[in-house]
Design a protein around this motif. Sequence first.
Motif, PDB file in Angstrom:
ATOM      1  N   SER A  81      33.128  31.884  45.267  1.00 12.24           N
ATOM      2  CA  SER A  81      34.502  31.303  43.840  1.00 12.24           C
ATOM      3  C   SER A  81      33.449  31.329  42.974  1.00 12.24           C
ATOM      4  O   SER A  81      34.160  31.497  41.478  1.00 12.24           O
ATOM      5  CB  SER A  81      34.526  30.246  44.517  1.00 12.24           C
ATOM      6  N   SER A 131      33.014  34.526  41.113  1.00 11.93           N
ATOM      7  CA  SER A 131      34.677  34.991  40.620  1.00 11.93           C
ATOM      8  C   SER A 131      34.695  33.704  39.323  1.00 11.93           C
ATOM      9  O   SER A 131      35.641  34.561  38.675  1.00 11.93           O
ATOM     10  CB  SER A 131      35.239  34.794  42.081  1.00 11.93           C
ATOM     11  N   SER A 132      34.905  32.753  39.009  1.00 13.63           N
ATOM     12  CA  SER A 132      34.841  31.285  38.301  1.00 13.63           C
ATOM     13  C   SER A 132      33.977  31.576  37.488  1.00 13.63           C
ATOM     14  O   SER A 132      35.382  31.731  36.293  1.00 13.63           O
ATOM     15  CB  SER A 132      35.166  29.901  38.774  1.00 13.63           C
ATOM     16  N   TYR A 133      32.780  31.937  37.451  1.00 11.32           N
ATOM     17  CA  TYR A 133      32.081  32.418  36.154  1.00 11.32           C
ATOM     18  C   TYR A 133      32.488  34.258  34.941  1.00 11.32           C
ATOM     19  O   TYR A 133      32.658  34.216  34.445  1.00 11.32           O
ATOM     20  CB  TYR A 133      30.567  32.402  36.078  1.00 11.32           C
ATOM     21  N   ARG A 157      36.099  34.690  35.296  1.00 13.47           N
ATOM     22  CA  ARG A 157      36.911  34.830  34.928  1.00 13.47           C
ATOM     23  C   ARG A 157      37.246  34.248  33.766  1.00 13.47           C
ATOM     24  O   ARG A 157      37.679  34.274  32.148  1.00 13.47           O
ATOM     25  CB  ARG A 157      38.117  33.733  36.159  1.00 13.47           C
ATOM     26  N   GLU A 158      35.710  32.909  33.990  1.00  9.49           N
ATOM     27  CA  GLU A 158      35.765  32.290  32.480  1.00  9.49           C
ATOM     28  C   GLU A 158      34.702  32.642  31.104  1.00  9.49           C
ATOM     29  O   GLU A 158      35.119  31.746  30.738  1.00  9.49           O
ATOM     30  CB  GLU A 158      36.049  30.526  33.178  1.00  9.49           C
ATOM     31  N   ASP A 203      31.287  22.014  36.842  1.00 10.23           N
ATOM     32  CA  ASP A 203      31.982  22.324  38.331  1.00 10.23           C
ATOM     33  C   ASP A 203      32.294  22.250  39.300  1.00 10.23           C
ATOM     34  O   ASP A 203      32.884  21.516  40.600  1.00 10.23           O
ATOM     35  CB  ASP A 203      32.406  23.762  37.455  1.00 10.23           C
TER      36      ASP A 203
END
Length: 88
Positions: free
Chosen positions: A41, A44-46, A48-49, A59
Amino acid sequence: MLGQAEIQHKKLQAEIGSKKIPINQKGGEGKPKLERKEQVSLCSSYLREIPTFEVLGLDFRISKTEGKDTFHYWLEILGNVLPASLLE
Protein backbone atom coordinates in the motif's frame (compact mmCIF):
# COMPACT_ATOMS: atom_id res chain seq x y z
CA MET A 1 -0.72 -11.41 -10.11
CA LEU A 2 -0.33 -11.21 -6.36
CA GLY A 3 0.86 -14.80 -6.31
CA GLN A 4 3.73 -13.83 -8.59
CA ALA A 5 4.54 -10.87 -6.31
CA GLU A 6 4.63 -13.27 -3.35
CA ILE A 7 7.08 -15.53 -5.19
CA GLN A 8 9.27 -12.55 -6.14
CA HIS A 9 9.15 -11.34 -2.51
CA LYS A 10 10.31 -14.71 -1.18
CA LYS A 11 13.10 -14.95 -3.77
CA LEU A 12 14.32 -11.46 -2.96
CA GLN A 13 14.21 -12.15 0.79
CA ALA A 14 16.27 -15.31 0.30
CA GLU A 15 18.77 -13.44 -1.86
CA ILE A 16 19.10 -10.62 0.68
CA GLY A 17 19.46 -13.10 3.51
CA SER A 18 22.24 -15.00 1.76
CA LYS A 19 24.27 -11.80 1.18
CA LYS A 20 24.10 -10.52 4.76
CA ILE A 21 27.10 -10.76 7.00
CA PRO A 22 25.75 -11.33 10.50
CA ILE A 23 27.10 -8.86 13.04
CA ASN A 24 24.72 -9.61 15.89
CA GLN A 25 22.98 -12.78 16.85
CA LYS A 26 20.58 -14.30 14.37
CA GLY A 27 17.22 -12.62 14.40
CA GLY A 28 18.65 -9.45 15.91
CA GLU A 29 17.23 -7.20 13.19
CA GLY A 30 13.71 -7.17 14.54
CA LYS A 31 10.56 -7.60 12.56
CA PRO A 32 9.36 -5.07 9.97
CA LYS A 33 7.25 -2.21 11.30
CA LEU A 34 4.67 -2.63 8.54
CA GLU A 35 2.76 -5.71 7.48
CA ARG A 36 3.22 -6.87 3.89
CA LYS A 37 -0.15 -5.40 2.82
CA GLU A 38 0.86 -2.05 4.29
CA GLN A 39 4.20 -2.17 2.48
CA VAL A 40 2.49 -2.73 -0.88
CA SER A 41 0.00 0.00 0.00
CA LEU A 42 2.90 2.36 0.77
CA CYS A 43 4.40 1.65 -2.65
CA SER A 44 1.14 2.20 -4.51
CA SER A 45 0.42 5.33 -2.47
CA TYR A 46 3.78 6.76 -3.46
CA LEU A 47 3.21 5.96 -7.14
CA ARG A 48 -0.21 7.62 -7.05
CA GLU A 49 0.64 10.79 -5.11
CA ILE A 50 4.47 11.09 -5.31
CA PRO A 51 4.91 12.69 -1.87
CA THR A 52 8.30 13.22 -0.25
CA PHE A 53 9.54 10.20 1.66
CA GLU A 54 9.25 12.24 4.84
CA VAL A 55 5.50 12.75 4.24
CA LEU A 56 5.14 9.09 3.23
CA GLY A 57 6.84 8.05 6.47
CA LEU A 58 4.53 10.28 8.48
CA ASP A 59 1.46 8.80 6.74
CA PHE A 60 2.56 5.26 7.61
CA ARG A 61 4.16 6.13 11.00
CA ILE A 62 7.65 5.04 10.02
CA SER A 63 10.92 6.86 9.34
CA LYS A 64 11.54 8.44 5.95
CA THR A 65 14.46 6.04 5.42
CA GLU A 66 12.29 3.01 6.06
CA GLY A 67 9.65 4.47 3.74
CA LYS A 68 12.23 4.94 0.98
CA ASP A 69 13.69 1.47 1.46
CA THR A 70 10.24 -0.14 1.51
CA PHE A 71 9.17 1.71 -1.64
CA HIS A 72 12.25 0.72 -3.63
CA TYR A 73 12.07 -2.88 -2.42
CA TRP A 74 8.45 -3.30 -3.57
CA LEU A 75 8.96 -1.27 -6.74
CA GLU A 76 11.49 -3.86 -7.88
CA ILE A 77 9.08 -6.72 -7.17
CA LEU A 78 6.05 -5.03 -8.71
CA GLY A 79 8.13 -3.97 -11.72
CA ASN A 80 8.74 -7.66 -12.45
CA VAL A 81 5.09 -8.65 -11.97
CA LEU A 82 2.94 -5.77 -13.25
CA PRO A 83 2.85 -4.28 -16.75
CA ALA A 84 5.02 -1.16 -17.12
CA SER A 85 1.96 0.93 -18.01
CA LEU A 86 0.64 0.51 -14.45
CA LEU A 87 3.87 1.78 -12.92
CA GLU A 88 4.23 4.88 -15.06
